[in-house]
Design an enzyme around this catalytic site. Structure first.
Site, mmCIF file in Angstrom:
data_model
loop_
_atom_site.group_PDB
_atom_site.id
_atom_site.type_symbol
_atom_site.label_atom_id
_atom_site.label_comp_id
_atom_site.label_asym_id
_atom_site.label_seq_id
_atom_site.Cartn_x
_atom_site.Cartn_y
_atom_site.Cartn_z
ATOM 1 N N SER A 67 0.799 -1.234 0.000
ATOM 2 C CA SER A 67 0.000 0.000 0.000
ATOM 3 C C SER A 67 0.827 1.278 0.000
ATOM 4 O O SER A 67 0.314 2.343 -0.308
ATOM 5 C CB SER A 67 -0.967 0.023 1.177
ATOM 6 N N LYS A 104 0.634 4.494 6.855
ATOM 7 C CA LYS A 104 0.033 5.328 5.816
ATOM 8 C C LYS A 104 0.523 6.768 5.985
ATOM 9 O O LYS A 104 1.047 7.155 7.028
ATOM 10 C CB LYS A 104 -1.495 5.351 5.911
#
Length: 146
Positions: A67, A104
């Site tokens: 990701s 993230k």
């Protein structure tokens, strides 16, 4: 020593390395044309001193997944995470979200907080009051194998 393993990250604590560190030649290494040999001035380099600013608040975690590939965080990379740093907009953070750890990019503005992946195949996550959410630490360095 492994502290915790989740689907996305495996956490380690840093071990202090006794000794003087590895040899370090401060001559610069050409990534273009080779340069003539210079007099090598050997020094000692400690990765602990280079990568860890606050030992008590620093942890390592190994990445699982894709990701964050756009930010240069690849599967199996080792992250250096400092829990003493203040989270802020655009920092890469390790977060605890609804029972799992994830890494993230933080997007923060007056409307709220989002967790932004750096891969278009993953969704942006809007943090709401319904989430169990903690910003656990800020990524300061990435260690890669070549």
């Amino acid at each position: 020593m492994i502290l915790h393993k989740s689907n996305n990250l495996t956490f380690f604590t840093p071990n202090q390395i006794n000794g003087l560190g590895a040899p370090f030649f401060d001559t610069g290494i050409s990534a273009g044309f080779p340069s003539p040999a210079e007099d090598f001035k050997e020094q000692r380099l400690s990765l602990d001193k280079e990568l860890i600013k606050n030992k008590e608040a620093t942890f390592f975690a190994r990445v699982s997944g894709q990701s964050m590939i756009g930010a240069g965080l690849d599967d199996k990379d080792l992250l250096v995470i400092d829990r003493s740093l203040e989270p802020s907009h655009n920092k890469i953070a390790v977060c605890f979200l609804d029972g799992e750890f994830t890494v993230k990019r933080l997007k923060v503005n007056k409307e709220g907080v989002w967790l932004q992946p750096e891969n278009p195949h993953y969704p942006i996550i809007k943090i709401t009051d319904d989430n169990d959410f903690v910003i656990w630490g800020i990524v300061t360095n990435v260690i890669k194998k070549v």
